[in-house]
Design a protein around this motif. Structure first.
Motif: not given
Ligand code: FES
Ligand SMILES: [Fe+2]
Length: 363
Positions: A92-99
Protein backbone atom coordinates in the motif's frame (compact mmCIF):
# COMPACT_ATOMS: atom_id res chain seq x y z
CA UNK A 1 16.38 36.63 -63.35
CA UNK A 2 15.89 34.23 -60.49
CA UNK A 3 14.59 35.58 -57.20
CA UNK A 4 17.13 35.66 -54.36
CA UNK A 5 16.87 32.57 -52.19
CA UNK A 6 16.02 33.19 -48.54
CA UNK A 7 18.54 31.27 -46.42
CA UNK A 8 17.30 29.36 -43.41
CA UNK A 9 19.25 30.55 -40.38
CA UNK A 10 19.98 28.72 -37.17
CA UNK A 11 18.03 29.60 -34.04
CA UNK A 12 18.93 32.83 -32.18
CA UNK A 13 21.38 32.36 -29.33
CA UNK A 14 18.89 33.53 -26.70
CA UNK A 15 16.91 30.29 -27.14
CA UNK A 16 19.90 28.47 -25.67
CA UNK A 17 20.90 30.90 -22.93
CA UNK A 18 17.84 32.76 -21.62
CA UNK A 19 16.55 31.31 -18.29
CA UNK A 20 13.06 32.67 -19.09
CA UNK A 21 12.92 30.67 -22.30
CA UNK A 22 13.97 27.61 -20.33
CA UNK A 23 11.06 28.21 -17.93
CA UNK A 24 8.63 28.47 -20.87
CA UNK A 25 9.92 25.14 -22.18
CA UNK A 26 9.77 23.49 -18.78
CA UNK A 27 6.21 24.56 -18.03
CA UNK A 28 4.98 24.04 -21.59
CA UNK A 29 6.89 21.69 -23.86
CA UNK A 30 8.22 19.33 -21.20
CA UNK A 31 4.81 19.10 -19.55
CA UNK A 32 2.96 18.19 -22.75
CA UNK A 33 5.31 15.80 -24.54
CA UNK A 34 6.09 12.12 -24.00
CA UNK A 35 9.02 11.87 -21.59
CA UNK A 36 11.00 8.79 -20.66
CA UNK A 37 10.18 7.46 -17.19
CA UNK A 38 11.94 4.09 -16.93
CA UNK A 39 11.97 0.49 -18.09
CA UNK A 40 9.30 -2.16 -17.40
CA UNK A 41 11.95 -4.43 -15.89
CA UNK A 42 12.06 -2.00 -12.94
CA UNK A 43 8.46 -2.99 -12.17
CA UNK A 44 8.46 -6.78 -12.29
CA UNK A 45 6.35 -7.45 -9.17
CA UNK A 46 3.05 -5.89 -8.10
CA UNK A 47 3.87 -3.02 -5.74
CA UNK A 48 7.26 -2.28 -7.34
CA UNK A 49 7.76 1.44 -7.92
CA UNK A 50 10.38 3.98 -8.95
CA UNK A 51 10.40 7.75 -8.68
CA UNK A 52 11.63 10.25 -11.28
CA UNK A 53 11.29 13.91 -12.17
CA UNK A 54 9.81 15.55 -15.28
CA UNK A 55 9.35 19.29 -15.79
CA UNK A 56 10.32 19.90 -12.16
CA UNK A 57 7.57 17.53 -10.93
CA UNK A 58 8.25 14.53 -8.73
CA UNK A 59 6.42 11.47 -10.12
CA UNK A 60 6.39 7.74 -9.63
CA UNK A 61 5.44 4.65 -11.63
CA UNK A 62 4.05 1.61 -9.85
CA UNK A 63 2.66 -1.79 -10.84
CA UNK A 64 -0.71 -2.36 -9.20
CA UNK A 65 -2.06 -5.69 -7.92
CA UNK A 66 -3.86 -6.40 -11.21
CA UNK A 67 -0.53 -5.99 -13.04
CA UNK A 68 -1.31 -2.61 -14.59
CA UNK A 69 1.42 0.02 -14.63
CA UNK A 70 0.30 3.39 -13.30
CA UNK A 71 1.98 6.78 -12.92
CA UNK A 72 1.13 9.40 -10.29
CA UNK A 73 2.33 12.74 -9.03
CA UNK A 74 4.36 11.99 -5.92
CA UNK A 75 2.19 14.01 -3.56
CA UNK A 76 -0.26 13.16 -0.77
CA UNK A 77 -3.77 14.52 -1.20
CA UNK A 78 -3.90 15.49 2.48
CA UNK A 79 -1.28 18.19 3.08
CA UNK A 80 1.18 17.59 0.25
CA UNK A 81 3.90 15.45 1.76
CA UNK A 82 5.83 13.39 -0.81
CA UNK A 83 4.76 9.77 -0.74
CA UNK A 84 7.71 7.69 -1.91
CA UNK A 85 11.37 8.14 -2.73
CA UNK A 86 13.90 6.22 -4.80
CA UNK A 87 12.74 2.73 -5.68
CA UNK A 88 11.03 0.01 -3.67
CA UNK A 89 8.05 -2.26 -3.28
CA UNK A 90 4.90 -1.35 -1.40
CA UNK A 91 1.72 -3.32 -0.63
CA UNK A 92 0.00 0.00 0.00
CA UNK A 93 1.21 3.57 -0.37
CA UNK A 94 1.49 5.06 3.10
CA UNK A 95 2.21 8.76 3.50
CA UNK A 96 5.05 9.31 6.00
CA UNK A 97 3.43 12.48 7.45
CA UNK A 98 0.07 11.38 8.95
CA UNK A 99 -0.19 7.86 7.53
CA UNK A 100 -2.97 8.36 5.03
CA UNK A 101 -2.93 5.11 3.08
CA UNK A 102 -3.63 4.62 -0.62
CA UNK A 103 -4.35 1.54 -2.73
CA UNK A 104 -1.89 0.89 -5.60
CA UNK A 105 -4.67 2.16 -7.87
CA UNK A 106 -4.33 5.55 -6.15
CA UNK A 107 -7.62 5.39 -4.21
CA UNK A 108 -7.59 6.55 -0.60
CA UNK A 109 -8.10 3.53 1.64
CA UNK A 110 -7.77 4.87 5.18
CA UNK A 111 -6.35 7.60 7.39
CA UNK A 112 -6.14 8.02 11.15
CA UNK A 113 -9.37 9.48 12.53
CA UNK A 114 -10.87 10.42 9.14
CA UNK A 115 -14.13 8.66 10.11
CA UNK A 116 -14.60 11.27 12.83
CA UNK A 117 -14.92 13.99 10.18
CA UNK A 118 -18.60 14.61 9.31
CA UNK A 119 -19.08 14.38 5.55
CA UNK A 120 -15.59 13.03 4.80
CA UNK A 121 -15.93 11.27 1.45
CA UNK A 122 -13.08 8.78 1.24
CA UNK A 123 -14.09 7.70 -2.27
CA UNK A 124 -13.63 11.22 -3.61
CA UNK A 125 -9.91 11.21 -2.81
CA UNK A 126 -7.41 9.68 -5.18
CA UNK A 127 -3.79 10.35 -6.12
CA UNK A 128 -3.44 12.48 -9.24
CA UNK A 129 -2.60 10.17 -12.10
CA UNK A 130 -0.42 10.85 -15.11
CA UNK A 131 -0.70 9.33 -18.58
CA UNK A 132 1.74 6.47 -19.04
CA UNK A 133 2.46 4.38 -22.12
CA UNK A 134 4.70 1.39 -22.72
CA UNK A 135 6.76 1.49 -25.91
CA UNK A 136 8.77 -1.69 -26.63
CA UNK A 137 9.42 -2.17 -22.91
CA UNK A 138 10.13 1.48 -22.21
CA UNK A 139 7.77 3.59 -20.11
CA UNK A 140 6.90 7.14 -21.10
CA UNK A 141 4.69 9.63 -19.30
CA UNK A 142 2.92 12.76 -20.48
CA UNK A 143 1.73 15.37 -17.97
CA UNK A 144 -0.89 16.51 -20.48
CA UNK A 145 -4.07 14.62 -19.64
CA UNK A 146 -5.26 15.12 -23.25
CA UNK A 147 -2.04 13.95 -24.89
CA UNK A 148 -2.46 11.93 -28.07
CA UNK A 149 -0.96 8.42 -28.00
CA UNK A 150 2.68 7.90 -28.92
CA UNK A 151 1.69 6.23 -32.20
CA UNK A 152 0.20 9.57 -33.31
CA UNK A 153 3.33 11.47 -32.33
CA UNK A 154 5.80 8.95 -33.76
CA UNK A 155 3.94 7.08 -36.51
CA UNK A 156 5.43 3.73 -37.43
CA UNK A 157 8.38 3.98 -35.02
CA UNK A 158 7.18 1.19 -32.73
CA UNK A 159 6.77 -1.30 -35.61
CA UNK A 160 10.12 -0.33 -37.13
CA UNK A 161 11.94 -0.66 -33.81
CA UNK A 162 10.30 -4.04 -33.22
CA UNK A 163 11.63 -5.26 -36.58
CA UNK A 164 15.14 -4.17 -35.54
CA UNK A 165 14.89 -5.55 -31.99
CA UNK A 166 12.45 -8.48 -32.18
CA UNK A 167 13.61 -9.76 -28.76
CA UNK A 168 12.95 -6.45 -26.98
CA UNK A 169 10.76 -8.15 -24.36
CA UNK A 170 13.81 -10.10 -23.10
CA UNK A 171 16.00 -7.03 -22.80
CA UNK A 172 16.85 -5.24 -19.57
CA UNK A 173 19.26 -2.41 -18.83
CA UNK A 174 22.87 -3.56 -18.67
CA UNK A 175 23.96 -0.03 -17.80
CA UNK A 176 22.71 3.54 -17.70
CA UNK A 177 25.62 5.96 -17.79
CA UNK A 178 25.13 9.55 -16.64
CA UNK A 179 26.86 12.21 -18.73
CA UNK A 180 26.51 15.80 -17.48
CA UNK A 181 26.98 18.39 -20.23
CA UNK A 182 27.49 22.12 -19.67
CA UNK A 183 25.11 23.19 -22.41
CA UNK A 184 21.47 23.84 -23.13
CA UNK A 185 19.51 20.66 -23.86
CA UNK A 186 18.78 21.89 -27.40
CA UNK A 187 22.49 22.19 -28.24
CA UNK A 188 22.91 18.56 -27.23
CA UNK A 189 19.78 17.39 -29.08
CA UNK A 190 20.74 19.27 -32.28
CA UNK A 191 24.22 17.80 -32.15
CA UNK A 192 22.65 14.37 -31.83
CA UNK A 193 20.35 15.05 -34.78
CA UNK A 194 22.87 15.73 -37.53
CA UNK A 195 25.84 13.79 -38.86
CA UNK A 196 27.40 16.74 -40.74
CA UNK A 197 29.99 16.78 -37.90
CA UNK A 198 30.59 13.01 -37.87
CA UNK A 199 33.45 12.55 -40.33
CA UNK A 200 35.52 15.31 -38.73
CA UNK A 201 34.79 14.48 -35.10
CA UNK A 202 33.80 10.83 -34.81
CA UNK A 203 36.57 8.79 -36.44
CA UNK A 204 35.65 5.54 -34.67
CA UNK A 205 31.92 5.85 -35.38
CA UNK A 206 32.39 6.97 -39.00
CA UNK A 207 35.03 4.40 -39.96
CA UNK A 208 34.39 1.50 -37.55
CA UNK A 209 30.62 1.33 -37.18
CA UNK A 210 28.65 3.11 -39.89
CA UNK A 211 29.09 4.06 -43.53
CA UNK A 212 28.66 7.85 -43.51
CA UNK A 213 27.93 8.08 -47.25
CA UNK A 214 24.69 6.14 -46.63
CA UNK A 215 23.58 8.23 -43.63
CA UNK A 216 20.28 10.07 -43.75
CA UNK A 217 17.79 11.53 -41.28
CA UNK A 218 14.12 12.03 -42.11
CA UNK A 219 11.15 13.24 -40.05
CA UNK A 220 8.34 10.81 -39.31
CA UNK A 221 5.78 12.82 -37.34
CA UNK A 222 7.66 14.13 -34.31
CA UNK A 223 10.27 11.40 -34.73
CA UNK A 224 13.56 11.94 -36.56
CA UNK A 225 14.54 8.63 -38.09
CA UNK A 226 18.27 8.03 -38.76
CA UNK A 227 19.24 5.28 -41.19
CA UNK A 228 22.60 4.06 -42.45
CA UNK A 229 24.41 0.90 -43.40
CA UNK A 230 27.10 -0.63 -41.22
CA UNK A 231 30.75 -0.26 -42.15
CA UNK A 232 32.44 -2.95 -44.27
CA UNK A 233 32.76 -5.95 -41.98
CA UNK A 234 36.57 -5.96 -42.02
CA UNK A 235 36.55 -2.38 -40.71
CA UNK A 236 33.90 -2.88 -37.99
CA UNK A 237 35.20 -2.43 -34.44
CA UNK A 238 33.19 -5.46 -33.29
CA UNK A 239 31.91 -8.65 -34.93
CA UNK A 240 28.52 -8.62 -36.67
CA UNK A 241 26.71 -11.68 -37.97
CA UNK A 242 24.81 -10.40 -41.00
CA UNK A 243 22.67 -13.54 -41.16
CA UNK A 244 21.30 -13.12 -37.64
CA UNK A 245 18.46 -10.82 -38.68
CA UNK A 246 17.34 -8.89 -41.77
CA UNK A 247 18.51 -5.64 -40.10
CA UNK A 248 21.78 -6.98 -38.62
CA UNK A 249 23.76 -4.94 -41.15
CA UNK A 250 21.89 -1.68 -40.53
CA UNK A 251 22.16 1.13 -38.06
CA UNK A 252 19.04 3.06 -37.22
CA UNK A 253 17.82 5.45 -34.62
CA UNK A 254 14.47 6.95 -33.71
CA UNK A 255 14.74 10.30 -31.96
CA UNK A 256 11.45 10.94 -30.20
CA UNK A 257 11.00 14.69 -29.78
CA UNK A 258 12.02 16.25 -27.50
CA UNK A 259 14.38 14.20 -25.28
CA UNK A 260 14.68 10.50 -26.05
CA UNK A 261 16.27 8.32 -28.71
CA UNK A 262 16.32 4.61 -29.46
CA UNK A 263 19.42 3.53 -31.35
CA UNK A 264 20.13 0.15 -32.83
CA UNK A 265 23.77 -0.48 -33.65
CA UNK A 266 24.71 -3.02 -36.32
CA UNK A 267 24.13 -6.50 -34.96
CA UNK A 268 20.75 -5.39 -33.52
CA UNK A 269 22.33 -3.87 -30.40
CA UNK A 270 19.74 -1.69 -28.68
CA UNK A 271 20.92 1.39 -26.84
CA UNK A 272 19.27 4.65 -25.83
CA UNK A 273 19.84 8.30 -25.10
CA UNK A 274 17.66 10.28 -22.81
CA UNK A 275 18.13 13.88 -21.86
CA UNK A 276 17.17 15.51 -18.56
CA UNK A 277 17.25 19.30 -18.87
CA UNK A 278 18.55 20.91 -15.66
CA UNK A 279 18.53 24.63 -16.49
CA UNK A 280 19.33 26.85 -19.47
CA UNK A 281 23.04 25.94 -19.31
CA UNK A 282 22.99 22.31 -18.15
CA UNK A 283 21.66 18.99 -19.34
CA UNK A 284 22.30 15.44 -18.20
CA UNK A 285 22.46 12.85 -20.94
CA UNK A 286 21.85 9.23 -19.97
CA UNK A 287 23.31 6.56 -22.20
CA UNK A 288 21.56 3.20 -21.86
CA UNK A 289 22.69 -0.25 -23.06
CA UNK A 290 20.55 -3.38 -22.96
CA UNK A 291 21.11 -7.12 -23.00
CA UNK A 292 19.01 -10.24 -22.54
CA UNK A 293 18.04 -10.30 -18.86
CA UNK A 294 20.43 -7.39 -18.24
CA UNK A 295 23.23 -9.97 -18.05
CA UNK A 296 26.78 -9.01 -18.82
CA UNK A 297 27.68 -9.34 -22.46
CA UNK A 298 31.26 -8.97 -23.54
CA UNK A 299 30.42 -7.48 -26.94
CA UNK A 300 27.88 -4.99 -25.60
CA UNK A 301 30.04 -3.93 -22.63
CA UNK A 302 33.02 -3.32 -24.88
CA UNK A 303 30.89 -1.46 -27.41
CA UNK A 304 29.42 0.70 -24.64
CA UNK A 305 32.91 1.52 -23.31
CA UNK A 306 34.14 2.31 -26.82
CA UNK A 307 31.13 4.55 -27.44
CA UNK A 308 31.64 6.36 -24.09
CA UNK A 309 35.33 6.89 -24.84
CA UNK A 310 34.85 8.11 -28.41
CA UNK A 311 31.50 9.42 -29.73
CA UNK A 312 30.11 10.56 -26.36
CA UNK A 313 33.39 12.13 -25.22
CA UNK A 314 33.88 13.84 -28.58
CA UNK A 315 30.35 15.26 -28.45
CA UNK A 316 30.82 16.68 -24.93
CA UNK A 317 33.61 18.93 -26.21
CA UNK A 318 31.56 20.02 -29.21
CA UNK A 319 28.38 20.92 -27.33
CA UNK A 320 30.17 22.69 -24.47
CA UNK A 321 32.13 24.83 -26.94
CA UNK A 322 28.89 25.68 -28.76
CA UNK A 323 27.26 26.73 -25.48
CA UNK A 324 30.19 29.09 -24.76
CA UNK A 325 29.85 30.40 -28.32
CA UNK A 326 26.13 31.07 -27.82
CA UNK A 327 27.15 33.66 -25.22
CA UNK A 328 29.58 35.41 -27.56
CA UNK A 329 28.60 38.92 -28.61
CA UNK A 330 30.17 38.08 -31.94
CA UNK A 331 27.75 35.28 -32.92
CA UNK A 332 25.26 35.86 -35.75
CA UNK A 333 23.24 32.70 -36.46
CA UNK A 334 24.54 31.23 -39.69
CA UNK A 335 22.65 29.62 -42.55
CA UNK A 336 21.93 25.92 -42.18
CA UNK A 337 23.50 23.70 -44.82
CA UNK A 338 20.37 22.38 -46.51
CA UNK A 339 21.22 20.01 -49.32
CA UNK A 340 18.09 19.28 -51.41
CA UNK A 341 19.41 15.71 -51.73
CA UNK A 342 19.61 15.45 -47.89
CA UNK A 343 22.28 12.92 -46.84
CA UNK A 344 25.06 13.00 -44.27
CA UNK A 345 26.33 16.49 -45.07
CA UNK A 346 22.97 18.22 -44.83
CA UNK A 347 21.31 19.88 -41.84
CA UNK A 348 17.70 19.44 -43.00
CA UNK A 349 17.01 17.55 -39.75
CA UNK A 350 18.23 20.55 -37.73
CA UNK A 351 15.82 22.75 -39.67
CA UNK A 352 12.91 20.51 -38.65
CA UNK A 353 14.12 20.35 -35.06
CA UNK A 354 14.48 24.12 -34.83
CA UNK A 355 10.94 24.58 -36.15
CA UNK A 356 9.70 22.40 -33.27
CA UNK A 357 11.94 24.36 -30.87
CA UNK A 358 10.52 27.69 -32.07
CA UNK A 359 6.93 26.42 -31.84
CA UNK A 360 7.54 25.26 -28.27
CA UNK A 361 8.58 28.74 -27.19
CA UNK A 362 6.72 31.11 -29.51
CA UNK A 363 3.52 29.08 -30.04
S1 FES B 1 0.28 14.91 4.17
FE1 FES B 1 0.05 12.84 3.79
S2 FES B 1 -1.07 12.08 5.47
FE2 FES B 1 -0.88 14.19 5.86
FE1 LIG C 1 28.27 13.71 -32.48
Amino acid sequence: MTAPVELVRSLDARYYTDPQIFQIERNGLMARTWQFAGHVSQLKEPGAYFTFEIAGQSLFCIRDKAGEIRAFYNVCQHRAHELVSGTGNAGLIVCPYHAWTYELTGKLRSGPNIKAVPGFDRDAICLTSVKVEEFCGFLFVNLDADARPMEDWFPGARAQLTAFVPNYAELEPLQWVEIPENCNWKVSVENYSECYHCKINHQTFATGIIKPETYDIQPQGYCLRHTTECQNLESMTYPVDLDANEHAGDYSSWFLWPMFSFQVYPGNVLNTYHWRAVDADHVVVWRGWYSAGGLDSDIISRLAAQDRGTTVEEDIHLVESVQRGMKSRGYRPGPLVLDPACGVNSEHSVKVLQQWMREAVDG
